[in-house]
Scaffold this motif. Sequence first.
Motif, mmCIF file in Angstrom:
data_model
loop_
_atom_site.group_PDB
_atom_site.id
_atom_site.type_symbol
_atom_site.label_atom_id
_atom_site.label_comp_id
_atom_site.label_asym_id
_atom_site.label_seq_id
_atom_site.Cartn_x
_atom_site.Cartn_y
_atom_site.Cartn_z
ATOM 1 N N ARG A 91 -26.441 2.975 -0.833
ATOM 2 C CA ARG A 91 -26.581 4.259 -0.135
ATOM 3 C C ARG A 91 -25.495 4.423 0.917
ATOM 4 N NH1 ARG A 91 -30.428 5.818 4.207
ATOM 5 N NH2 ARG A 91 -30.531 8.100 4.212
ATOM 6 N N ALA A 92 -25.122 3.315 1.576
ATOM 7 C CA ALA A 92 -24.067 3.365 2.593
ATOM 8 C C ALA A 92 -22.731 2.886 2.070
ATOM 9 C CB ALA A 92 -24.468 2.523 3.806
ATOM 10 N N LEU A 93 -22.738 2.040 1.054
ATOM 11 C CA LEU A 93 -21.510 1.370 0.620
ATOM 12 C C LEU A 93 -21.167 1.678 -0.839
ATOM 13 C CD1 LEU A 93 -22.052 -2.114 2.287
ATOM 14 C CD2 LEU A 93 -20.508 -0.294 3.047
ATOM 15 N N ALA A 94 -21.440 2.875 -1.273
ATOM 16 C CA ALA A 94 -21.102 3.237 -2.644
ATOM 17 C C ALA A 94 -19.601 3.168 -2.866
ATOM 18 C CB ALA A 94 -21.607 4.647 -2.939
ATOM 19 N N PHE A 95 -19.212 2.710 -4.050
ATOM 20 C CA PHE A 95 -17.836 2.747 -4.566
ATOM 21 C C PHE A 95 -16.898 1.685 -4.009
ATOM 22 C CE2 PHE A 95 -19.055 7.399 -4.779
ATOM 23 C CZ PHE A 95 -19.482 7.325 -6.087
ATOM 24 N N TYR A 96 -17.017 1.309 -2.737
ATOM 25 C CA TYR A 96 -16.102 0.294 -2.191
ATOM 26 C C TYR A 96 -16.754 -0.361 -0.987
ATOM 27 C CZ TYR A 96 -14.721 3.787 1.353
ATOM 28 O OH TYR A 96 -14.710 4.713 2.374
ATOM 29 N N GLY A 97 -16.117 -1.394 -0.465
ATOM 30 C CA GLY A 97 -16.736 -2.219 0.563
ATOM 31 C C GLY A 97 -16.470 -1.771 1.983
ATOM 32 N N GLN A 98 -16.643 -2.728 2.914
ATOM 33 C CA GLN A 98 -16.436 -2.444 4.332
ATOM 34 C C GLN A 98 -15.579 -3.540 4.976
ATOM 35 O OE1 GLN A 98 -20.052 -2.472 6.696
ATOM 36 N NE2 GLN A 98 -21.033 -4.024 5.414
ATOM 37 N N GLU A 99 -14.522 -3.936 4.261
ATOM 38 C CA GLU A 99 -13.693 -5.050 4.734
ATOM 39 C C GLU A 99 -13.078 -4.794 6.106
ATOM 40 O OE1 GLU A 99 -13.726 -5.178 0.221
ATOM 41 O OE2 GLU A 99 -13.434 -3.633 1.768
ATOM 42 N N TYR A 100 -12.632 -3.575 6.357
ATOM 43 C CA TYR A 100 -12.012 -3.296 7.654
ATOM 44 C C TYR A 100 -13.039 -3.324 8.783
ATOM 45 C CZ TYR A 100 -7.960 -1.890 4.893
ATOM 46 O OH TYR A 100 -6.901 -1.879 4.002
ATOM 47 N N LEU A 101 -14.218 -2.816 8.516
ATOM 48 C CA LEU A 101 -15.291 -2.911 9.507
ATOM 49 C C LEU A 101 -15.610 -4.370 9.814
ATOM 50 C CD1 LEU A 101 -17.757 -0.159 8.220
ATOM 51 C CD2 LEU A 101 -16.353 -0.022 10.282
ATOM 52 N N GLU A 102 -15.667 -5.183 8.788
ATOM 53 C CA GLU A 102 -15.992 -6.602 8.969
ATOM 54 C C GLU A 102 -14.879 -7.333 9.716
ATOM 55 O OE1 GLU A 102 -18.695 -7.054 4.888
ATOM 56 O OE2 GLU A 102 -16.570 -7.604 4.894
ATOM 57 N N GLU A 144 -14.343 8.487 4.814
ATOM 58 C CA GLU A 144 -15.275 7.875 5.761
ATOM 59 C C GLU A 144 -14.575 6.938 6.753
ATOM 60 O OE1 GLU A 144 -19.115 4.936 5.497
ATOM 61 O OE2 GLU A 144 -18.960 6.555 4.026
ATOM 62 N N TRP A 145 -14.997 7.036 8.026
ATOM 63 C CA TRP A 145 -14.375 6.275 9.113
ATOM 64 C C TRP A 145 -12.847 6.470 9.108
ATOM 65 C CZ3 TRP A 145 -17.411 5.077 12.886
ATOM 66 C CH2 TRP A 145 -18.719 4.646 12.667
ATOM 67 N N ALA A 146 -12.419 7.689 8.774
ATOM 68 C CA ALA A 146 -10.987 8.021 8.719
ATOM 69 C C ALA A 146 -10.221 7.068 7.803
ATOM 70 C CB ALA A 146 -10.372 8.058 10.113
ATOM 71 N N ASN A 147 -10.872 6.689 6.702
ATOM 72 C CA ASN A 147 -10.304 5.810 5.680
ATOM 73 C C ASN A 147 -10.052 4.393 6.195
ATOM 74 O OD1 ASN A 147 -9.885 5.688 2.960
ATOM 75 N ND2 ASN A 147 -7.780 6.426 3.007
ATOM 76 N N PHE A 148 -10.903 3.948 7.109
ATOM 77 C CA PHE A 148 -10.755 2.584 7.634
ATOM 78 C C PHE A 148 -12.075 1.832 7.536
ATOM 79 C CE2 PHE A 148 -9.057 -0.627 10.685
ATOM 80 C CZ PHE A 148 -7.828 -0.817 10.062
ATOM 81 N N ARG A 149 -12.764 2.045 6.406
ATOM 82 C CA ARG A 149 -14.001 1.295 6.170
ATOM 83 C C ARG A 149 -13.736 0.065 5.320
ATOM 84 N NH1 ARG A 149 -18.792 3.535 2.444
ATOM 85 N NH2 ARG A 149 -17.987 2.003 0.961
ATOM 86 N N GLY A 150 -13.034 0.246 4.195
ATOM 87 C CA GLY A 150 -12.815 -0.877 3.308
ATOM 88 C C GLY A 150 -11.681 -0.635 2.344
ATOM 89 N N GLU A 151 -11.357 -1.636 1.569
ATOM 90 C CA GLU A 151 -10.252 -1.576 0.620
ATOM 91 C C GLU A 151 -10.671 -0.838 -0.653
ATOM 92 O OE1 GLU A 151 -9.501 -5.717 0.188
ATOM 93 O OE2 GLU A 151 -8.659 -5.949 2.204
ATOM 94 N N LYS A 152 -9.670 -0.354 -1.387
ATOM 95 C CA LYS A 152 -9.868 0.349 -2.656
ATOM 96 C C LYS A 152 -10.738 1.595 -2.496
ATOM 97 C CE LYS A 152 -9.121 -3.555 -5.782
ATOM 98 N NZ LYS A 152 -9.638 -4.311 -6.935
#
Length: 519
Positions: free
Chosen positions: A381-392, A158-166
């Motif tokens: 529903r949108a953030l299953a399994f890991y966060g959105q640190e890079y988006l933030e 998702e987001w070319a692997n630039f949504r969040g860590e882990k």
Amino acid sequence: MRHVLLGLCLLLAAAGCSETVPGGEPKADFNPAWLSAGAAQQALASGELSSEQLVTYYLQQIAANNNAGYRLAAISDINPDALAQARLLDEERRQGQLRSALHGLPVVLKANIASLDSMPTTAGALALQGHLTPADAELVSQLRLAGAIILAKTNLSEWANFRGEKSASGWSALGGQVRNPHLLSHTPCGSSSGSAVAVAADLALLAVGTETDGSIMCPAAINGIVGIKPTRGAVSGKGIIPIAEAQDIAGPMARTVYGAALLLDALLTPAAQQHFSTPLSQAAAQASAAKKVLLVRAYDKQDAALVPMLDKLAAELSAQGIEVVSTDKWQLPAELYQAELKVLVYEFKRDLERWLTEYQAPEAASTLEHIVAYNRVQGERALAFYGQEYLEQAAAIDLAADYAGYQQALTSSRQLAEAALDQYLREQGFDAIILPSYGPAWPIDHVNGDAFNFGTSTAAAVAGYPSITLPAGYSSILPLGVSLVGLPWSEPELLALASLLEQQLAAYQRPGFVTELTD
């Protein structure tokens, strides 16, 4: 118009384009399974196969094993017009009107590449679910003009692997988890996971992936196919959902070096084509002129299969008269990785919001702030399994206030990456640097995320130098690839060397679709 098309065929004769078009109907019993691009060209030219038959075969493969069967989850959307496009291109072939050497061959696109059709462009994100863009990405327009059939879009990190860590590579909220066809419990790597798996599992003939750092090289290597990350600027990024213009680039994936080169020919910008005297698919068929290569042995202890694999590679090159110099030193400075991340976060804010505006994203995804807020409301529903640190982090960027620091990081990262490569390619005159691409695939883990053994894509990704990965061996049943890195615009030389290694190593194997390893 006909004389122009026939002229193209004469230029591309060595790549499989034919001026003469046989009459009659294709053979009903021709089996298109596991075709290489070159074999598909020949079958189309001889009349043994039609584009309609080829598309029908892949649609059947997708129906059998994408969401059913092995449940590979490589394909996110199918083009309902693919068969109609195939019939049109078959008719053009019958009339002797061949657009290019790619005429009538189906191609799948990563789902972050805009297309003016009924397939959404989403980057796998819930906030872009169903989003139809108002225009093709520039590379998609080029593919259509070249006579390629846009068969489907592929799932991705998702987001070319630039949504969040882990994160776990190959997972997206819309497409679910892509699975490695060699060992279904293991990662396909990412972010071009669906593109790589579609080719590796014979759901597609050719695929387009995108890379910022490793997103072509890792999934190609780990799924046992060929991937090319071209020279910076060789392929237009216009229309691709970006991470960062400084490093983003699209590139081809195929089961053979020739197939990847054939697709890359159609992806090149007109300006990039001026750097090459012949089509790259012809360069891939030429004898290698390499005299001396650097073989990186710094990762030999990371996996037991690497030593015999690289020993064989060195022996094969030496037997061809190529001097092989080995080194056990390959360590990029920590400052390079730090500067790279700073560049990516800054440009993600700048470039993604530009794309969201130009390609008319819905209100929920009109800015990074909106995306972050939308994901929070949607919750798991949108953030299953890991966060959105890079988006933030990107949403918090002040483009004006942070510009000076960004420019310093951009300059520093490129200088460090170029220095790491130039000490060998320019100062010591090596024709190419050869490295093991990535360690073998690891188990998919949605709790702890990816467990990379090692990866070697960063120097070429940041410097913008071309790199090619191709199958070289196996760790148990898991593919291992080697990467060839050269100076900017050295794709012809790298392709010739890659073809030589492909022939000498003969390492490609079809996946076994194994469920789990047994002792």
